[in-house]
Motif scaffolding. Structure first.
Motif, PDB file in Angstrom:
ATOM      1  N   MET A 125       0.631  -1.294   0.054  1.00  0.00           N
ATOM      2  CA  MET A 125       0.076   0.188   0.056  1.00  0.00           C
ATOM      3  C   MET A 125       0.675   1.268  -0.033  1.00  0.00           C
ATOM      4  SD  MET A 125      -3.162  -0.214  -0.483  1.00  0.00           S
ATOM      5  CE  MET A 125      -3.969  -1.753  -0.674  1.00  0.00           C
ATOM      6  N   ARG A 126       2.061   1.322   0.742  1.00  0.00           N
ATOM      7  CA  ARG A 126       2.850   2.342   0.643  1.00  0.00           C
ATOM      8  C   ARG A 126       3.260   2.572  -0.823  1.00  0.00           C
ATOM      9  NH1 ARG A 126       5.326   4.860   4.891  1.00  0.00           N
ATOM     10  NH2 ARG A 126       4.774   3.324   6.106  1.00  0.00           N
ATOM     11  N   GLY A 130       2.431   5.830  -2.979  1.00  0.00           N
ATOM     12  CA  GLY A 130       3.247   6.693  -3.167  1.00  0.00           C
ATOM     13  C   GLY A 130       3.788   7.522  -1.971  1.00  0.00           C
ATOM     14  N   LEU A 131       3.765   6.728  -0.713  1.00  0.00           N
ATOM     15  CA  LEU A 131       3.787   7.385   0.684  1.00  0.00           C
ATOM     16  C   LEU A 131       5.305   7.247   0.926  1.00  0.00           C
ATOM     17  CD1 LEU A 131       0.980   5.852   2.480  1.00  0.00           C
ATOM     18  CD2 LEU A 131       1.189   8.131   1.631  1.00  0.00           C
ATOM     19  N   SER A 132       5.796   8.302   1.490  1.00  0.00           N
ATOM     20  CA  SER A 132       6.928   8.222   2.137  1.00  0.00           C
ATOM     21  C   SER A 132       7.198   7.233   3.338  1.00  0.00           C
ATOM     22  CB  SER A 132       7.329   9.656   2.849  1.00  0.00           C
ATOM     23  OG  SER A 132       6.511   9.911   3.628  1.00  0.00           O
ATOM     24  N   ALA A 133       8.490   7.080   3.895  1.00  0.00           N
ATOM     25  CA  ALA A 133       8.501   6.304   5.150  1.00  0.00           C
ATOM     26  C   ALA A 133       7.736   6.889   6.426  1.00  0.00           C
ATOM     27  CB  ALA A 133      10.123   6.162   5.464  1.00  0.00           C
ATOM     28  N   VAL A 158      -7.227   6.250   2.546  1.00  0.00           N
ATOM     29  CA  VAL A 158      -7.012   7.372   1.968  1.00  0.00           C
ATOM     30  C   VAL A 158      -5.702   7.979   2.532  1.00  0.00           C
ATOM     31  CG1 VAL A 158      -8.006   9.908   1.818  1.00  0.00           C
ATOM     32  CG2 VAL A 158      -9.642   7.657   1.883  1.00  0.00           C
ATOM     33  N   PRO A 159      -5.053   8.642   1.980  1.00  0.00           N
ATOM     34  CA  PRO A 159      -3.825   9.160   2.610  1.00  0.00           C
ATOM     35  C   PRO A 159      -4.272  10.102   3.847  1.00  0.00           C
ATOM     36  CG  PRO A 159      -3.547   9.304   0.426  1.00  0.00           C
ATOM     37  CD  PRO A 159      -5.012   8.836   0.614  1.00  0.00           C
ATOM     38  N   SER A 226      -3.267  15.057 -10.630  1.00  0.00           N
ATOM     39  CA  SER A 226      -1.647  14.523 -10.476  1.00  0.00           C
ATOM     40  C   SER A 226      -1.394  13.284 -10.806  1.00  0.00           C
ATOM     41  CB  SER A 226      -1.115  15.153  -9.471  1.00  0.00           C
ATOM     42  OG  SER A 226      -1.473  14.736  -8.323  1.00  0.00           O
ATOM     43  N   GLY A 227      -2.389  12.436 -10.865  1.00  0.00           N
ATOM     44  CA  GLY A 227      -2.002  10.860 -10.775  1.00  0.00           C
ATOM     45  C   GLY A 227      -2.033  10.212  -9.297  1.00  0.00           C
TER      46      GLY A 227
END
Length: 266
Positions: A125-126, A130-133, A158-159, A226-227
């Protein structure tokens, strides 16, 4: 269903349904939902015994049933592999239609049991979001009600930075996608699929149906302009309450000309 170090909470020894059948249902749902993909090696029997907290005999029986289902194949000396049994077809529609559909569902249904929490995403999922650490996800899981009866279980990711901007006052029953738009996110694209699965014991209890009953599975992944992925949703609906209906039109002009087939949803 995500992969987990322990799956013992997904089965219930007090159920009339045999343990091996409960394990089969959980593994089958994991395969259908993409937690294990075609060609992937399942955990060893010993590992599955540890995860489910059951005996080797139970695991062997569950895997034997999955072989009969055509979901897996067993290769001596190598292990148990997921087979490629899913047939896919694609259609194209407009995001505005999706917003209208979600709005209609929200207006016609209510919310039952609900659990919303910020979680640390797994590696898969990260990467998808496209999530950071340090990035986190907000997970909302609830039961949708139709005329006071359970219709389905909805799980949305959801982020967390987007969820922080949700307006909660007066919007308790509002679908998550509408909350996302209300937070100022411009939705540009969604990839949605509809398939079938069967209810594991936990889902069966929540929807008041028998384990193994037919379930309609809807999966949707939503992107902004933005994708960026802004929502990953899995909805599991009772098959006896859910109908998916589409009206198709053949467009004669250039509208939706980017779609690679001549049919599109209105």
């Amino acid at each position: 269903m995500p992969k987990s170090d322990t799956l013992s909470h997904t089965i219930d020894a007090a159920q009339v349904t045999p343990l091996y059948h409960q394990v089969r249902l959980v593994l089958r749902e994991s395969i259908i939902n993409g937690a294990y993909i075609a060609g992937e090696l399942l955990p060893t029997e010993d590992e599955l015994c540890r995860q489910f907290g059951v005996s080797t005999t139970t695991i062997k029986s569950a895997l034997k049933e999955l072989v009969k289902d055509g979901m897996v194949s067993r290769q001596q000396g190598r292990g148990t592999f997921v087979t490629d049994q899913v047939v896919q077809s694609r259609s194209w529609s407009k995001v505005i239609r999706l917003i209208e559909q979600v709005t209609a569902i929200g207006e016609a249904t209510g919310i039952g049991e609900r659990d919303s929490v910020v979680i640390e995403p797994d590696k898969n999922m990260r990467q998808i979001f496209g999530l950071s650490a340090e990035g986190r996800l907000w997970r909302d899981r609830h039961i949708r009600l139709l005329a006071g009866k359970p219709l389905g279980r909805i799980t949305a990711l959801v982020p967390a930075d987007i969820a922080e901007n949700f307006v909660s006052v007066g919007a308790e029953d509002q679908p998550v996608l509408l909350k996302i738009e209300g937070a100022g996110v411009e939705v540009a694209k969604a990839d949605q699929s509809v398939g079938a699965t069967i209810a594991d014991p936990v889902l069966a209890h929540q929807l008041k149906i028998e384990p193994g009953a037919a379930i309609v599975r809807l999966h949707r992944r939503v992107m902004d302009v933005s994708g960026r992925v802004v929502e990953d949703l899995t909805a599991l609906y009772r098959a006896d309450y859910y109908e998916y209906r589409t009206e198709l039109w053949r467009y004669s002009g250039d509208e939706d000309s980017s779609a690679p087939n001549p049919w599109a949803f209105p």
